[in-house]
Design a protein around this motif. Sequence first.
Motif, PDB file in Angstrom:
ATOM      1  N   PRO A  87      42.785  56.029  42.388  1.00  0.00           N
ATOM      2  CA  PRO A  87      42.515  55.212  41.136  1.00  0.00           C
ATOM      3  C   PRO A  87      42.259  53.750  41.324  1.00  0.00           C
ATOM      4  N   GLU A  88      41.551  53.234  40.676  1.00  0.00           N
ATOM      5  CA  GLU A  88      41.208  51.805  41.095  1.00  0.00           C
ATOM      6  C   GLU A  88      41.062  51.115  39.855  1.00  0.00           C
ATOM      7  N   VAL A  89      42.120  50.169  39.458  1.00  0.00           N
ATOM      8  CA  VAL A  89      42.070  49.263  38.247  1.00  0.00           C
ATOM      9  C   VAL A  89      41.363  47.836  38.328  1.00  0.00           C
ATOM     10  N   THR A  90      40.438  47.437  37.633  1.00  0.00           N
ATOM     11  CA  THR A  90      39.785  46.293  37.818  1.00  0.00           C
ATOM     12  C   THR A  90      40.254  45.463  36.491  1.00  0.00           C
ATOM     13  N   ILE A  91      41.071  44.161  36.480  1.00  0.00           N
ATOM     14  CA  ILE A  91      41.366  43.485  35.453  1.00  0.00           C
ATOM     15  C   ILE A  91      40.328  42.501  35.111  1.00  0.00           C
ATOM     16  N   THR A  92      39.691  42.868  33.869  1.00  0.00           N
ATOM     17  CA  THR A  92      38.571  42.108  33.533  1.00  0.00           C
ATOM     18  C   THR A  92      38.822  40.871  32.547  1.00  0.00           C
ATOM     19  N   GLU A 105      43.174  43.097  30.141  1.00  0.00           N
ATOM     20  CA  GLU A 105      42.205  43.831  29.696  1.00  0.00           C
ATOM     21  C   GLU A 105      41.744  44.566  31.060  1.00  0.00           C
ATOM     22  N   TYR A 106      41.485  46.043  30.999  1.00  0.00           N
ATOM     23  CA  TYR A 106      41.214  46.403  32.359  1.00  0.00           C
ATOM     24  C   TYR A 106      40.286  47.697  32.208  1.00  0.00           C
ATOM     25  N   GLU A 107      39.826  47.917  33.415  1.00  0.00           N
ATOM     26  CA  GLU A 107      38.875  49.206  33.727  1.00  0.00           C
ATOM     27  C   GLU A 107      39.573  50.010  34.652  1.00  0.00           C
ATOM     28  N   LEU A 108      39.643  51.165  34.244  1.00  0.00           N
ATOM     29  CA  LEU A 108      40.144  52.351  35.319  1.00  0.00           C
ATOM     30  C   LEU A 108      39.223  53.195  35.633  1.00  0.00           C
ATOM     31  N   ARG A 109      38.911  53.255  37.083  1.00  0.00           N
ATOM     32  CA  ARG A 109      37.986  54.380  37.634  1.00  0.00           C
ATOM     33  C   ARG A 109      38.337  54.965  38.735  1.00  0.00           C
ATOM     34  N   LEU A 110      37.646  56.035  39.113  1.00  0.00           N
ATOM     35  CA  LEU A 110      38.107  56.872  40.219  1.00  0.00           C
ATOM     36  C   LEU A 110      37.489  56.505  41.456  1.00  0.00           C
ATOM     37  N   THR A 127      44.579  63.053  35.714  1.00  0.00           N
ATOM     38  CA  THR A 127      45.477  62.256  35.054  1.00  0.00           C
ATOM     39  C   THR A 127      46.371  61.180  35.723  1.00  0.00           C
ATOM     40  N   VAL A 128      45.919  59.997  35.227  1.00  0.00           N
ATOM     41  CA  VAL A 128      46.459  58.733  35.949  1.00  0.00           C
ATOM     42  C   VAL A 128      47.420  58.119  34.931  1.00  0.00           C
ATOM     43  N   ALA A 129      48.585  57.606  35.768  1.00  0.00           N
ATOM     44  CA  ALA A 129      49.710  56.809  34.979  1.00  0.00           C
ATOM     45  C   ALA A 129      49.552  55.404  35.367  1.00  0.00           C
ATOM     46  N   LEU A 130      49.570  54.426  34.643  1.00  0.00           N
ATOM     47  CA  LEU A 130      49.581  53.184  34.946  1.00  0.00           C
ATOM     48  C   LEU A 130      51.005  52.557  34.804  1.00  0.00           C
ATOM     49  N   ASP A 131      51.556  51.817  35.707  1.00  0.00           N
ATOM     50  CA  ASP A 131      52.728  51.251  35.740  1.00  0.00           C
ATOM     51  C   ASP A 131      53.706  52.448  35.255  1.00  0.00           C
ATOM     52  N   GLU A 132      53.914  53.347  35.946  1.00  0.00           N
ATOM     53  CA  GLU A 132      54.883  54.595  35.568  1.00  0.00           C
ATOM     54  C   GLU A 132      56.323  54.240  35.758  1.00  0.00           C
ATOM     55  N   GLY A 133      56.949  54.425  34.708  1.00  0.00           N
ATOM     56  CA  GLY A 133      58.411  54.015  34.677  1.00  0.00           C
ATOM     57  C   GLY A 133      58.747  52.607  34.182  1.00  0.00           C
ATOM     58  N   ARG A 159      55.426  42.746  29.576  1.00  0.00           N
ATOM     59  CA  ARG A 159      56.429  41.576  29.918  1.00  0.00           C
ATOM     60  C   ARG A 159      56.269  41.129  31.100  1.00  0.00           C
ATOM     61  N   SER A 160      55.710  41.626  31.995  1.00  0.00           N
ATOM     62  CA  SER A 160      55.307  41.207  33.493  1.00  0.00           C
ATOM     63  C   SER A 160      53.897  40.559  33.557  1.00  0.00           C
ATOM     64  N   THR A 161      53.976  39.509  34.728  1.00  0.00           N
ATOM     65  CA  THR A 161      52.805  38.786  35.097  1.00  0.00           C
ATOM     66  C   THR A 161      51.914  39.679  35.998  1.00  0.00           C
ATOM     67  N   SER A 162      52.728  40.864  36.664  1.00  0.00           N
ATOM     68  CA  SER A 162      51.943  41.507  37.730  1.00  0.00           C
ATOM     69  C   SER A 162      50.956  42.560  37.244  1.00  0.00           C
ATOM     70  N   ASP A 163      49.937  42.679  38.011  1.00  0.00           N
ATOM     71  CA  ASP A 163      48.658  43.577  37.789  1.00  0.00           C
ATOM     72  C   ASP A 163      49.471  44.944  37.671  1.00  0.00           C
ATOM     73  N   PRO A 164      48.705  45.899  36.612  1.00  0.00           N
ATOM     74  CA  PRO A 164      49.269  47.265  36.591  1.00  0.00           C
ATOM     75  C   PRO A 164      48.727  48.191  37.824  1.00  0.00           C
ATOM     76  N   VAL A 165      49.606  48.988  38.195  1.00  0.00           N
ATOM     77  CA  VAL A 165      49.696  49.979  39.338  1.00  0.00           C
ATOM     78  C   VAL A 165      49.074  51.116  38.823  1.00  0.00           C
ATOM     79  N   PRO A 166      47.929  51.632  39.312  1.00  0.00           N
ATOM     80  CA  PRO A 166      47.486  53.199  38.986  1.00  0.00           C
ATOM     81  C   PRO A 166      48.155  54.207  39.799  1.00  0.00           C
ATOM     82  N   VAL A 167      48.586  55.455  39.639  1.00  0.00           N
ATOM     83  CA  VAL A 167      48.936  56.467  40.356  1.00  0.00           C
ATOM     84  C   VAL A 167      48.258  57.759  39.704  1.00  0.00           C
TER      85      VAL A 167
END
Length: 174
Positions: A87-92, A105-110, A127-133, A159-167
């Motif tokens: 999975p690849e997340v691009t922060i737009t 705002e993001y785009e999620l692609r494989l 099925t992809v989870a962003l910032d699981e947990g 609440r975080s400033t970190s970019d989302p992580v896809p799994v």
Amino acid sequence: MFSPQLPPPPPVKKPTSKPIVIALAAVGGLCTLGIVLSVIGAAIGSSDGATAAVKPQTTVAAPGNTVARTTTQTPTYDVPSVTNLSPEVTITEKKCYGSAGCNFEYELRLTTTGSPTFAPGKRYRVTVALDEGTSWERIHSITLSGTKADVITSLVSSRSTSDPVPVIKSVTPL
């Protein structure tokens, strides 16, 4: 003395092989015609672009004739999985508000890892989870068909400033 003359004996018919030769020539011609028509039919059938799978083709000769036997192998395809997809997340767009966190705002692609070849006619749900947990975990379903996949565009506040992580959580056939 005069002896009466006898009529000449009737001619003796000799056995002829002409009908046998004609019958063998007819059977041989039909066998040759059958081989030619099956080779032409196989050539026409193999050039049909509508067929999805490649089927083995075999030509069989009539007894006494020799024809080369040809076969075409069926292509093999990879099955999409966690090992050959990524999975690849691009922060737009990213707007941060200090300790309050950020809006993403993001785009999620494989993307594929390695060089897999997926079956063109099969579809899968990834099925992809962003910032699981985390407090804002997002679950997305992406449809993969052959080499094409949906692109998901979404917005999330964190609440975080970190970019989302896809799994990738799962890959299932449709």
